[in-house]
Design a protein around this motif. Sequence first.
Motif, PDB file in Angstrom:
ATOM      1  N   GLU A  54       0.840  -1.207   0.000  1.00 22.51           N
ATOM      2  CA  GLU A  54       0.000   0.000   0.000  1.00 22.51           C
ATOM      3  C   GLU A  54       0.872   1.254   0.000  1.00 22.51           C
ATOM      4  N   ALA A  55       1.920   1.232   0.822  1.00 22.51           N
ATOM      5  CA  ALA A  55       2.816   2.402   0.911  1.00 22.51           C
ATOM      6  C   ALA A  55       3.568   2.615  -0.409  1.00 22.51           C
ATOM      7  N   ILE A  56       3.933   1.514  -1.084  1.00 19.81           N
ATOM      8  CA  ILE A  56       4.599   1.645  -2.397  1.00 19.81           C
ATOM      9  C   ILE A  56       3.711   2.433  -3.352  1.00 19.81           C
ATOM     10  N   THR A  57       2.399   2.111  -3.330  1.00 17.28           N
ATOM     11  CA  THR A  57       1.498   2.741  -4.297  1.00 17.28           C
ATOM     12  C   THR A  57       1.378   4.247  -4.075  1.00 17.28           C
ATOM     13  N   GLU A  58       1.855   4.717  -2.914  1.00 18.60           N
ATOM     14  CA  GLU A  58       1.806   6.154  -2.629  1.00 18.60           C
ATOM     15  C   GLU A  58       3.124   6.855  -2.925  1.00 18.60           C
ATOM     16  N   GLN A  59       4.139   6.089  -3.328  1.00 15.22           N
ATOM     17  CA  GLN A  59       5.435   6.720  -3.630  1.00 15.22           C
ATOM     18  C   GLN A  59       5.348   7.472  -4.961  1.00 15.22           C
ATOM     19  N   PRO A  60       6.006   8.647  -5.036  1.00 18.45           N
ATOM     20  CA  PRO A  60       5.930   9.437  -6.271  1.00 18.45           C
ATOM     21  C   PRO A  60       6.461   8.678  -7.490  1.00 18.45           C
ATOM     22  N   TYR A  62       6.278   5.457  -8.080  1.00 21.89           N
ATOM     23  CA  TYR A  62       5.482   4.272  -8.453  1.00 21.89           C
ATOM     24  C   TYR A  62       4.174   4.726  -9.099  1.00 21.89           C
ATOM     25  N   TYR A  63       4.183   4.781 -10.417  1.00 20.99           N
ATOM     26  CA  TYR A  63       3.062   5.339 -11.183  1.00 20.99           C
ATOM     27  C   TYR A  63       1.904   4.359 -11.420  1.00 20.99           C
ATOM     28  N   PRO A  64       2.101   2.999 -11.416  1.00 17.92           N
ATOM     29  CA  PRO A  64       1.020   2.137 -11.932  1.00 17.92           C
ATOM     30  C   PRO A  64      -0.332   2.325 -11.254  1.00 17.92           C
ATOM     31  N   THR A  65      -0.349   2.348  -9.929  1.00 14.48           N
ATOM     32  CA  THR A  65      -1.628   2.421  -9.223  1.00 14.48           C
ATOM     33  C   THR A  65      -2.338   3.743  -9.503  1.00 14.48           C
ATOM     34  N   ARG A  66      -1.584   4.828  -9.413  1.00 13.26           N
ATOM     35  CA  ARG A  66      -2.163   6.151  -9.695  1.00 13.26           C
ATOM     36  C   ARG A  66      -2.728   6.222 -11.106  1.00 13.26           C
ATOM     37  N   SER A  67      -1.925   5.745 -12.073  1.00 15.97           N
ATOM     38  CA  SER A  67      -2.340   5.827 -13.477  1.00 15.97           C
ATOM     39  C   SER A  67      -3.602   5.005 -13.710  1.00 15.97           C
ATOM     40  N   GLU A  68      -3.622   3.797 -13.168  1.00 12.91           N
ATOM     41  CA  GLU A  68      -4.774   2.931 -13.399  1.00 12.91           C
ATOM     42  C   GLU A  68      -6.041   3.500 -12.770  1.00 12.91           C
ATOM     43  N   ARG A  69      -5.913   4.002 -11.536  1.00 13.47           N
ATOM     44  CA  ARG A  69      -7.085   4.609 -10.872  1.00 13.47           C
ATOM     45  C   ARG A  69      -7.651   5.743 -11.711  1.00 13.47           C
ATOM     46  N   MET A  70      -6.745   6.557 -12.238  1.00 12.40           N
ATOM     47  CA  MET A  70      -7.168   7.705 -13.046  1.00 12.40           C
ATOM     48  C   MET A  70      -7.946   7.228 -14.273  1.00 12.40           C
ATOM     49  N   VAL A  71      -7.429   6.213 -14.941  1.00  8.95           N
ATOM     50  CA  VAL A  71      -8.096   5.696 -16.139  1.00  8.95           C
ATOM     51  C   VAL A  71      -9.469   5.140 -15.775  1.00  8.95           C
ATOM     52  N   LEU A  72      -9.539   4.341 -14.709  1.00 11.54           N
ATOM     53  CA  LEU A  72     -10.825   3.716 -14.343  1.00 11.54           C
ATOM     54  C   LEU A  72     -11.849   4.783 -13.977  1.00 11.54           C
ATOM     55  N   ARG A  73     -11.395   5.792 -13.244  1.00 14.83           N
ATOM     56  CA  ARG A  73     -12.307   6.863 -12.834  1.00 14.83           C
ATOM     57  C   ARG A  73     -12.798   7.648 -14.052  1.00 14.83           C
ATOM     58  N   ALA A 210      10.741   3.389 -10.468  1.00 17.46           N
ATOM     59  CA  ALA A 210       9.491   2.942  -9.839  1.00 17.46           C
ATOM     60  C   ALA A 210       9.724   1.784  -8.864  1.00 17.46           C
ATOM     61  N   TYR A 211      10.776   1.000  -9.122  1.00 14.18           N
ATOM     62  CA  TYR A 211      11.051  -0.162  -8.265  1.00 14.18           C
ATOM     63  C   TYR A 211      12.260   0.074  -7.359  1.00 14.18           C
ATOM     64  N   ASN A 212      12.751   1.332  -7.334  1.00 11.84           N
ATOM     65  CA  ASN A 212      13.831   1.724  -6.423  1.00 11.84           C
ATOM     66  C   ASN A 212      13.493   3.100  -5.853  1.00 11.84           C
ATOM     67  N   ASP A 213      12.341   3.197  -5.187  1.00 13.47           N
ATOM     68  CA  ASP A 213      11.914   4.514  -4.701  1.00 13.47           C
ATOM     69  C   ASP A 213      12.920   5.059  -3.695  1.00 13.47           C
ATOM     70  N   GLN A 214      13.025   6.387  -3.673  1.00  8.82           N
ATOM     71  CA  GLN A 214      13.968   7.107  -2.805  1.00  8.82           C
ATOM     72  C   GLN A 214      13.748   6.789  -1.334  1.00  8.82           C
ATOM     73  N   ALA A 215      12.478   6.661  -0.944  1.00  7.84           N
ATOM     74  CA  ALA A 215      12.173   6.454   0.479  1.00  7.84           C
ATOM     75  C   ALA A 215      12.525   5.038   0.942  1.00  7.84           C
TER      76      ALA A 215
END
Length: 327
Positions: A54-60, A62-73, A210-215
């Motif tokens: 869940e925390a990964i999906t909030e990292q700047p 990591y685009y997949p979750t954000r992008s997909e939500r936007m498309v579905l919405r 996306a798979y090596n986030d800074q945080a």
Amino acid sequence: MPNTATAIDPRVTYTNMHPPRHDLVAEVLGGFSQPQKTLSPKFFYDEQGSQLFEAITEQPEYYPTRSERMVLRNKAGEIADHLGPDATLIEPGCGSCEKVRLLLDALQPAHYLAMDISADFLLNSAGEVAQAFPDLDIQAVCADFSQLDQLPVPDSSGRRVVFFPGSTLGNFSPAMAQRFLSAVRHLVGDDGGLLIGVDRHKDTRILDAAYNDQAGVTAAFNLNALTHLNRILPADFDTNRFSHRAFYNTDARRVEMHLRSECDQMVHCAGEAITFREGETIHSENSYKYTHDQFDRLARTTGFRVESEWSDAQSLFSVYFCRAAPV
Ligand code: AVJ
């Protein structure tokens, strides 16, 4: 025998298909006995790992979750046109049911069949969907992906559509992806459809980031698989002696995640001594990326035809609606 019972929420019908139990110890030790040690990505998802994802999906990065939500919405209305009236929406591995909730207002399906291997999680999520959409008929089915051919799908005049978001397909090898979509095609039948989220092939730098986030959240997620093994096998991995590695393998079109041993060491796993050389890795995940042509070909070989593709503004992620084609 599957048993059907009333779930926590009276609007949800619950069926337990008793997904086959796997011998986890044998599976892990089998993976560690190969020249390239491997571990299934399913070991990421204990409670801590699910939270880290869940925390990964909030990292700047990591685009997949954000992008997909936007498309579905944004495209829910167009997606609804493809589904048609009285559809039966089936979601294998529904998890939190978070993505489908973006669609239900527009889609207005007659039935929603939520399927997951984790019964507690499933009943909770399905109950939440029932509260938010009181008129929807909801089936919660505890099953795994090998049981698609036995699902208790309600009869309906509308078409059957499988919803498979989240780029979960990316974890499947090309052969597994083909087997899975063929089973989906069989499940939905000649009039059916597939609504699927697929991550796209793209510039290596975007994928590596996306798979090596800074945080360091993805690193913690990867290393948590070892902590998980320590508890369930048990084993004595020292997570300080392993490090996270992730990179895009352009030839295979997949992001690979590995756990790299930082020294020569021996680890005990379920009573067996496993040796690691410094620099040796455990291959812990593949996340396949698809070009449009590759996905189109996969759809065709499994009895589907791509009817629509929707993407985010930067074309990072695609949602496809595929219709069953004659096989
Ligand atoms: C849940 C499989 C879609 O492949 O991007 C995220 C898992 N691994 N960061 C993905 C994951 C590392 C994710 N999937």
